[in-house]
Motif scaffolding. Structure first.
Motif, PDB file in Angstrom:
ATOM      1  N   ARG A  21       0.841  -1.184   0.000  1.00  0.00           N
ATOM      2  CA  ARG A  21       0.000   0.000   0.000  1.00  0.00           C
ATOM      3  C   ARG A  21       0.881   1.241   0.000  1.00  0.00           C
ATOM      4  O   ARG A  21       1.850   1.317   0.745  1.00  0.00           O
ATOM      5  N   LYS A  22       0.571   2.218  -0.830  1.00  0.00           N
ATOM      6  CA  LYS A  22       1.366   3.439  -0.892  1.00  0.00           C
ATOM      7  C   LYS A  22       1.232   4.227   0.404  1.00  0.00           C
ATOM      8  O   LYS A  22       0.224   4.133   1.097  1.00  0.00           O
ATOM      9  N   MET A  23       2.269   5.003   0.707  1.00  0.00           N
ATOM     10  CA  MET A  23       2.315   5.675   2.004  1.00  0.00           C
ATOM     11  C   MET A  23       1.122   6.602   2.259  1.00  0.00           C
ATOM     12  O   MET A  23       0.572   6.594   3.362  1.00  0.00           O
ATOM     13  N   PRO A  24       0.681   7.426   1.288  1.00  0.00           N
ATOM     14  CA  PRO A  24      -0.509   8.252   1.567  1.00  0.00           C
ATOM     15  C   PRO A  24      -1.730   7.418   1.938  1.00  0.00           C
ATOM     16  O   PRO A  24      -2.489   7.778   2.848  1.00  0.00           O
ATOM     17  N   ALA A  25      -1.909   6.293   1.240  1.00  0.00           N
ATOM     18  CA  ALA A  25      -3.028   5.408   1.564  1.00  0.00           C
ATOM     19  C   ALA A  25      -2.840   4.759   2.927  1.00  0.00           C
ATOM     20  O   ALA A  25      -3.806   4.569   3.682  1.00  0.00           O
ATOM     21  N   GLN A  26      -1.595   4.435   3.274  1.00  0.00           N
ATOM     22  CA  GLN A  26      -1.317   3.842   4.581  1.00  0.00           C
ATOM     23  C   GLN A  26      -1.628   4.835   5.704  1.00  0.00           C
ATOM     24  O   GLN A  26      -2.198   4.463   6.734  1.00  0.00           O
ATOM     25  N   VAL A  27      -1.270   6.085   5.493  1.00  0.00           N
ATOM     26  CA  VAL A  27      -1.587   7.120   6.486  1.00  0.00           C
ATOM     27  C   VAL A  27      -3.100   7.250   6.640  1.00  0.00           C
ATOM     28  O   VAL A  27      -3.625   7.376   7.754  1.00  0.00           O
ATOM     29  N   ALA A  28      -3.821   7.170   5.511  1.00  0.00           N
ATOM     30  CA  ALA A  28      -5.283   7.251   5.562  1.00  0.00           C
ATOM     31  C   ALA A  28      -5.873   6.084   6.353  1.00  0.00           C
ATOM     32  O   ALA A  28      -6.848   6.252   7.093  1.00  0.00           O
ATOM     33  N   VAL A  29      -5.280   4.901   6.201  1.00  0.00           N
ATOM     34  CA  VAL A  29      -5.742   3.740   6.958  1.00  0.00           C
ATOM     35  C   VAL A  29      -5.615   3.998   8.459  1.00  0.00           C
ATOM     36  O   VAL A  29      -6.544   3.739   9.237  1.00  0.00           O
ATOM     37  N   TYR A  30      -4.476   4.508   8.866  1.00  0.00           N
ATOM     38  CA  TYR A  30      -4.271   4.805  10.289  1.00  0.00           C
ATOM     39  C   TYR A  30      -5.281   5.845  10.778  1.00  0.00           C
ATOM     40  O   TYR A  30      -5.832   5.716  11.879  1.00  0.00           O
ATOM     41  N   ILE A  31      -5.520   6.848   9.970  1.00  0.00           N
ATOM     42  CA  ILE A  31      -6.450   7.905  10.370  1.00  0.00           C
ATOM     43  C   ILE A  31      -7.859   7.352  10.540  1.00  0.00           C
ATOM     44  O   ILE A  31      -8.519   7.568  11.572  1.00  0.00           O
ATOM     45  N   PHE A  32      -8.327   6.604   9.540  1.00  0.00           N
ATOM     46  CA  PHE A  32      -9.715   6.149   9.570  1.00  0.00           C
ATOM     47  C   PHE A  32      -9.925   4.912  10.435  1.00  0.00           C
ATOM     48  O   PHE A  32     -11.068   4.508  10.663  1.00  0.00           O
ATOM     49  N   ALA A  33      -8.853   4.327  10.931  1.00  0.00           N
ATOM     50  CA  ALA A  33      -8.998   3.241  11.904  1.00  0.00           C
ATOM     51  C   ALA A  33      -8.910   3.749  13.330  1.00  0.00           C
ATOM     52  O   ALA A  33      -9.569   3.214  14.229  1.00  0.00           O
ATOM     53  N   THR A  34      -8.112   4.791  13.540  1.00  0.00           N
ATOM     54  CA  THR A  34      -7.870   5.261  14.908  1.00  0.00           C
ATOM     55  C   THR A  34      -8.747   6.446  15.315  1.00  0.00           C
ATOM     56  O   THR A  34      -9.242   6.480  16.448  1.00  0.00           O
ATOM     57  N   VAL A  35      -8.960   7.398  14.419  1.00  0.00           N
ATOM     58  CA  VAL A  35      -9.738   8.587  14.793  1.00  0.00           C
ATOM     59  C   VAL A  35     -11.173   8.228  15.169  1.00  0.00           C
ATOM     60  O   VAL A  35     -11.672   8.662  16.223  1.00  0.00           O
ATOM     61  N   PRO A  36     -11.898   7.425  14.364  1.00  0.00           N
ATOM     62  CA  PRO A  36     -13.242   7.030  14.807  1.00  0.00           C
ATOM     63  C   PRO A  36     -13.222   6.234  16.113  1.00  0.00           C
ATOM     64  O   PRO A  36     -14.139   6.370  16.931  1.00  0.00           O
ATOM     65  N   ALA A  37     -12.183   5.418  16.317  1.00  0.00           N
ATOM     66  CA  ALA A  37     -12.087   4.652  17.561  1.00  0.00           C
ATOM     67  C   ALA A  37     -11.932   5.589  18.758  1.00  0.00           C
ATOM     68  O   ALA A  37     -12.536   5.376  19.819  1.00  0.00           O
ATOM     69  N   ILE A  38     -11.128   6.627  18.586  1.00  0.00           N
ATOM     70  CA  ILE A  38     -10.969   7.622  19.654  1.00  0.00           C
ATOM     71  C   ILE A  38     -12.300   8.321  19.918  1.00  0.00           C
ATOM     72  O   ILE A  38     -12.681   8.563  21.071  1.00  0.00           O
ATOM     73  N   ALA A  39     -13.020   8.626  18.849  1.00  0.00           N
ATOM     74  CA  ALA A  39     -14.325   9.264  19.001  1.00  0.00           C
ATOM     75  C   ALA A  39     -15.302   8.348  19.731  1.00  0.00           C
ATOM     76  O   ALA A  39     -16.122   8.805  20.529  1.00  0.00           O
ATOM     77  N   LEU A  40     -15.207   7.033  19.462  1.00  0.00           N
ATOM     78  CA  LEU A  40     -16.082   6.076  20.144  1.00  0.00           C
ATOM     79  C   LEU A  40     -15.817   6.072  21.640  1.00  0.00           C
ATOM     80  O   LEU A  40     -16.747   6.032  22.455  1.00  0.00           O
ATOM     81  N   VAL A  41     -14.542   6.130  22.017  1.00  0.00           N
ATOM     82  CA  VAL A  41     -14.186   6.211  23.439  1.00  0.00           C
ATOM     83  C   VAL A  41     -14.649   7.545  24.020  1.00  0.00           C
ATOM     84  O   VAL A  41     -15.192   7.607  25.134  1.00  0.00           O
TER      85      VAL A  41
END
Length: 311
Positions: A21-41
């Protein structure tokens, strides 16, 4: 020195993957996996301090239902397993609805899941909880990997091997490329609805938070729980070649996906919850679509087939 067996394993794994996976897409994965999780908490103290309005709850329930069924009926039972047939308009609608779950572009999702079934709970499975052994420490590590750790892996499943039919469909390639804009839609549309219903900027903010970010995070973890929990604990009334199991507490929230044992015993079946009391919302929606003439050639399980599959 590389042995013959190691060389064969290397060649086999090479055919499973198509690169990184290209780095911009990898960064997007981290963002969309972690930011909503933080919001859930964060939703817990927010709910305690400011509460949630009826408009937010209704909007969140609506967008959750649409995006969840887009994954279960569209991405999973239709695109991955071919549990029924349909026309172009419904095909595109299911791909768009599934993309609103923010679980990755449709071509990647389908390729990953077909690979999961091809190597379920064996080497090559992208998200088996049994990849690291059976000791307590290994199972903790395996649970994390199956639940969400695997999505941070930069290796991409070979779409030409596992999803050539999807690759050949120009409509699906277009929806795949539109994953970014569709992600913006699934987050901003609830904000627009909240703002219009309450006629306030605060309504837009709470709509974005509850029906957008928190809803996406909640759906993420329900879906990931099928990968993790439903391959570790639960009942196994049907004979499958892996450790897939039924976990009833997830049945409603997952729209029937948590009846996971029958699914792995009979992957192309349009219905997963086949025993008494097993509510399968996704199967009921497919049934409604069939009655309306929107889908056809539905692969419903027969009692004879189910008897053969009983463990």
């Amino acid at each position: 020195m590389t042995t013959l067996a190691e060389a064969k394993d290397t060649r086999r794994m090479t055919t499973l993957l198509e690169g990184k996976r290209k780095m911009p897409a990898q960064v997007a994965v981290y963002i969309f996996a972690t930011v909503p999780a933080i919001a859930l908490v964060a939703a817990v103290p927010v709910l305690w301090g400011w509460g949630v309005g009826w408009a937010d709850l209704i909007s969140a329930a609506f967008f959750y239902t649409v995006s969840c069924l887009g994954v279960t009926v569209g991405f999973h039972r239709y695109f991955t397993h071919g549990s029924f047939k349909t026309g172009r308009a419904m095909r595109i609608a299911l791909a768009v609805a599934g993309s609103l779950s923010v679980q990755g572009p449709v071509l990647h999702w389908v390729a990953d899941h077909r690979r999961h079934h091809a190597f379920s709970d064996r080497e090559g499975d992208p998200h088996s909880p049994w990849n690291f052994g059976t000791s307590p420490a290994a199972l903790v590590r395996g649970f994390w990997h199956a639940h969400m750790g695997w999505i941070f892996d930069r290796d991409l499943t070979n779409r030409q091997r596992f999803a050539p039919d999807m690759e050949a469909d120009p409509d699906m390639r277009l929806v795949h490329r539109l994953f970014g804009p569709l992600t913006a839609v699934t987050l901003l549309l609830p904000a627009l609805v909240g703002g219009l219903v309450t006629w306030s900027w605060w309504g837009a903010v709470t709509g974005f938070f509850w029906a957008g970010v928190v809803r996406v995070a909640f759906l993420h973890h329900v879906t990931w729980s099928v990968n993790s929990i439903c391959h570790m604990i639960g009942e196994r009334p049907f004979a499958a070649r892996d450790r897939s199991a039924n976990f009833w507490p997830l049945a409603i929230l997952s729209m029937g996906e948590a009846w996971h044992n029958l699914h792995h015993a009979d992957p192309t079946s349009a219905r997963h919850g086949v025993l008494r009391g097993q509510v399968d919302v996704s199967a009921r929606l497919i049934w409604i679509f069939e009655k309306l003439g929107w889908v056809h050639d539905v692969r419903w399980p027969s009692s004879r087939r189910l008897s053969r599959l009983r463990a």
